[in-house]
Design an enzyme around this catalytic site. Structure first.
Site, PDB file in Angstrom:
ATOM      1  N   ASP A 186       0.524  -1.596   0.363  1.00 48.22           N
ATOM      2  CA  ASP A 186       0.047   0.058   0.210  1.00 48.22           C
ATOM      3  C   ASP A 186       0.816   1.360  -0.298  1.00 48.22           C
ATOM      4  O   ASP A 186       2.001   1.147  -0.921  1.00 48.22           O
ATOM      5  CB  ASP A 186      -0.840   0.098   1.512  1.00 48.22           C
ATOM      6  CG  ASP A 186      -2.619   0.432   0.972  1.00 48.22           C
ATOM      7  OD1 ASP A 186      -2.132   1.815   0.888  1.00 48.22           O
ATOM      8  OD2 ASP A 186      -3.679  -0.368   1.580  1.00 48.22           O
ATOM      9  N   HIS A 229      -3.730   6.453   3.786  1.00 48.15           N
ATOM     10  CA  HIS A 229      -4.388   4.652   3.205  1.00 48.15           C
ATOM     11  C   HIS A 229      -4.128   3.698   3.943  1.00 48.15           C
ATOM     12  O   HIS A 229      -4.960   2.921   3.791  1.00 48.15           O
ATOM     13  CB  HIS A 229      -4.090   5.175   1.511  1.00 48.15           C
ATOM     14  CG  HIS A 229      -5.107   4.324   1.067  1.00 48.15           C
ATOM     15  ND1 HIS A 229      -4.901   3.032   1.048  1.00 48.15           N
ATOM     16  CD2 HIS A 229      -6.424   4.107   0.026  1.00 48.15           C
ATOM     17  CE1 HIS A 229      -5.460   2.110  -0.303  1.00 48.15           C
ATOM     18  NE2 HIS A 229      -6.885   2.706  -0.334  1.00 48.15           N
ATOM     19  N   VAL A 237      -6.903  -4.285   9.213  1.00 46.94           N
ATOM     20  CA  VAL A 237      -6.782  -5.955   8.959  1.00 46.94           C
ATOM     21  C   VAL A 237      -6.289  -6.436  10.912  1.00 46.94           C
ATOM     22  O   VAL A 237      -7.378  -7.589  11.391  1.00 46.94           O
ATOM     23  CB  VAL A 237      -5.523  -6.227   8.641  1.00 46.94           C
ATOM     24  CG1 VAL A 237      -4.989  -7.232   8.951  1.00 46.94           C
ATOM     25  CG2 VAL A 237      -5.610  -6.169   7.200  1.00 46.94           C
ATOM     26  N   ASN A 311     -13.422   1.549  -6.925  1.00 52.44           N
ATOM     27  CA  ASN A 311     -14.489   2.879  -6.620  1.00 52.44           C
ATOM     28  C   ASN A 311     -14.951   3.907  -7.707  1.00 52.44           C
ATOM     29  O   ASN A 311     -15.595   4.995  -7.305  1.00 52.44           O
ATOM     30  CB  ASN A 311     -13.351   3.434  -5.048  1.00 52.44           C
ATOM     31  CG  ASN A 311     -13.488   2.582  -4.578  1.00 52.44           C
ATOM     32  OD1 ASN A 311     -13.645   2.175  -3.656  1.00 52.44           O
ATOM     33  ND2 ASN A 311     -12.465   3.227  -3.998  1.00 52.44           N
ATOM     34  N   ALA A 321      -8.181  -7.420  -9.087  1.00 52.83           N
ATOM     35  CA  ALA A 321      -9.113  -8.041  -8.607  1.00 52.83           C
ATOM     36  C   ALA A 321      -9.560  -9.292 -10.007  1.00 52.83           C
ATOM     37  O   ALA A 321     -10.013  -9.835  -9.866  1.00 52.83           O
ATOM     38  CB  ALA A 321     -10.254  -6.970  -8.140  1.00 52.83           C
ATOM     39  N   SER A 380     -11.161  -0.743  -0.874  1.00 54.86           N
ATOM     40  CA  SER A 380     -10.030  -0.616   0.125  1.00 54.86           C
ATOM     41  C   SER A 380     -10.546  -0.780   1.581  1.00 54.86           C
ATOM     42  O   SER A 380      -9.354  -1.333   2.069  1.00 54.86           O
ATOM     43  CB  SER A 380      -9.759   0.523  -0.585  1.00 54.86           C
ATOM     44  OG  SER A 380      -8.437   0.977  -1.223  1.00 54.86           O
TER      45      SER A 380
END
Length: 444
Positions: A186, A229, A237, A311, A321, A380
């Site tokens: 990230d 972010h 998590v 998004n 993905a 996200s």
């Protein structure tokens, strides 16, 4: 899109049946230079880093010793090769060399929400606060575990946790993810945040591919771009699996963009340094052959990869993905979109028939840089809920071979009574993360 260039040869070199043990193993250039394109070059007998670099007028980034049975090199380019001389082309004749865009191909796209007087943002990257609101500092020092049925550190998320059955799920997996490492690829994280103290992997497993150093620290100004972010994603998590370890790997700059090579190298780094789960809350509108190969290596090692769907409220999910349903990756990969607390598709979430599942991704409170907390919204935020859920299962001894399939098979039906009718079948086979149903299945 990936561009494939075939160099038709006057001379075809003999392909190695097995790469020599003396051939160089993966070597990074050591330079922080960023390249406009990257070439993936199949290697043949007699190749040297110098000959391949000269043929493409590029810089060798990796020289791999037959990973997954294929010898290859990654070459950074700052312009596509034009008309090359016959002499320069010689070593590459007869090969399928792929050239694709590299710089700023990936984005860590999120929306951020305005809630409860806490610092928050919305799409566009501006800080937005309620009148009279103050930035909320992290209270209590560390993420605490369930106490009396309430997640003590962040009660703002109580509705989210009730929706996915987190309290019951943590009761079914009381190890809370202990012994499991989740790589968060990230924008980096706030390494000094109280929420992460004692919750990070060993420092020698950290890496900042963007800055080319060993300190994947968030950089930027809060409220602009992607700053915060990765801190938020990692914090989600840990709220689901508080005893898991986070391996922080930075591939996104302060503006939220990152390079193909960085993402691929981070995936390989995570796999070789013991990650059990990789969270990719980032995406691209372009597929990548270079990243595909890294995903294939992760799958071959049994590492689970969880990716956000994007998004744009579009009928197509972003890459990687979109690769989660591909043969060879579907057993270890999960793509995740977002729904609200009524199980309706979030207005921003992408959707598609190849989307594996959804999770709540709106107004999710988590750590923010400088000891703060903030609410963010986006796919996200949905992805790390699934990553944390998989970590819970692994920590409780579940067989990793079936986790990617069963977490989607045991999802809660979001299509009942005509709900989400415009998106029938495009929010996963069934739909939203149901943690107790998943854990009851895999821990039996």
């Amino acid at each position: 899109m990936t561009r494939t260039v075939s160099f038709l040869g006057l001379l075809t070199l003999t392909l190695l049946t097995a790469c020599s043990d003396t051939q160089s193993v993966p070597t990074v250039s050591g330079s922080a230079e960023r390249f406009a394109q990257v070439a993936l070059v199949p290697l043949q007998a007699g190749d040297t880093p110098g000959s391949v670099a000269r043929a493409l007028d590029g810089t060798i980034l990796e020289w791999n010793d037959c990973i997954s049975g294929q010898c290859s090199a990654l070459v950074g380019l700052n312009q596509r090769p034009g008309i090359l001389s016959a002499q320069a082309l010689g070593p590459l004749r007869g090969r399928d060399v792929s050239i694709e865009s590299n710089r700023d191909v990936f984005k860590g796209g999120t929306l951020l929400a305005n809630m409860g007087g806490k610092i928050s943002m919305w799409a566009g990257g501006k800080i937005s606060m309620w009148a009279g609101g103050k930035i909320s500092m992290w209270a209590g020092g560390k993420i605490s575990m369930w106490a009396g049925g309430t997640y003590a550190a962040l009660p703002e998320n109580t509705g989210l946790w009730q929706k996915i059955g987190l309290e019951e799920g943590q009761g079914l997996a009381p190890q809370l993810g202990a012994g499991v490492t989740v790589a968060v690829i990230d924008s980096g994280i706030d390494l000094q945040h109280p929420a992460f103290q004692g919750s990070l992997s060993a420092p020698d497993t950290w890496r900042d591919f963007y800055a080319d150093d060993a300190a994947p620290q968030e950089e930027g100004v809060f409220g602009e771009g992607a700053y915060g972010h990765g801190t938020n994603v990692a914090g989600i998590v840990l709220q689901v699996a508080p005893a898991a370890k986070i391996m922080p790997l930075r591939v996104l700059g302060a503006d939220g963009s990152g390079d193909v090579v960085m993402v691929a190298q981070a995936i390989d780094w995570a796999v070789t340094r013991g990650a059990d789960v990789i969270n990719l809350s980032l995406g691209s509108g372009e597929s990548s052959r270079v990243v595909d190969r890294a995903l294939e290596r992760a799958a071959a090692s049994g590492v689970l990869v969880i990716s956000s769907a994007g998004n744009e409220n579009a009928p197509a999910i972003t890459y990687p993905a979109s690769a989660a349903s591909r043969k060879g990756l579907d057993g270890t990969s999960v793509s995740v979109g977002s729904v609200d607390l009524t199980d309706l598709k979030s207005g921003f979430s992408n959707y598609a028939l190849n989307l594996k599942m959804v999770a709540p991704g709106e107004n999710v409170y988590a750590p923010a840089p400088d000891g703060q907390m903030a609410a963010w919204s986006g796919t996200s935020m949905a992805a790390p809920m699934v990553s944390g859920s998989v970590a819970l299962a692994l920590g409780a001894g579940a067989d990793r071979k079936e986790l990617a399939k069963k977490i989607t098979d045991k999802a809660h039906d979001v299509y009942k009574d005509g709900a989400n009718a415009p998106y029938d079948g495009q929010l996963g086979k069934k739909g939203r993360l149901d943690l107790p149903a998943f854990l009851n299945e895999v821990l039996d």
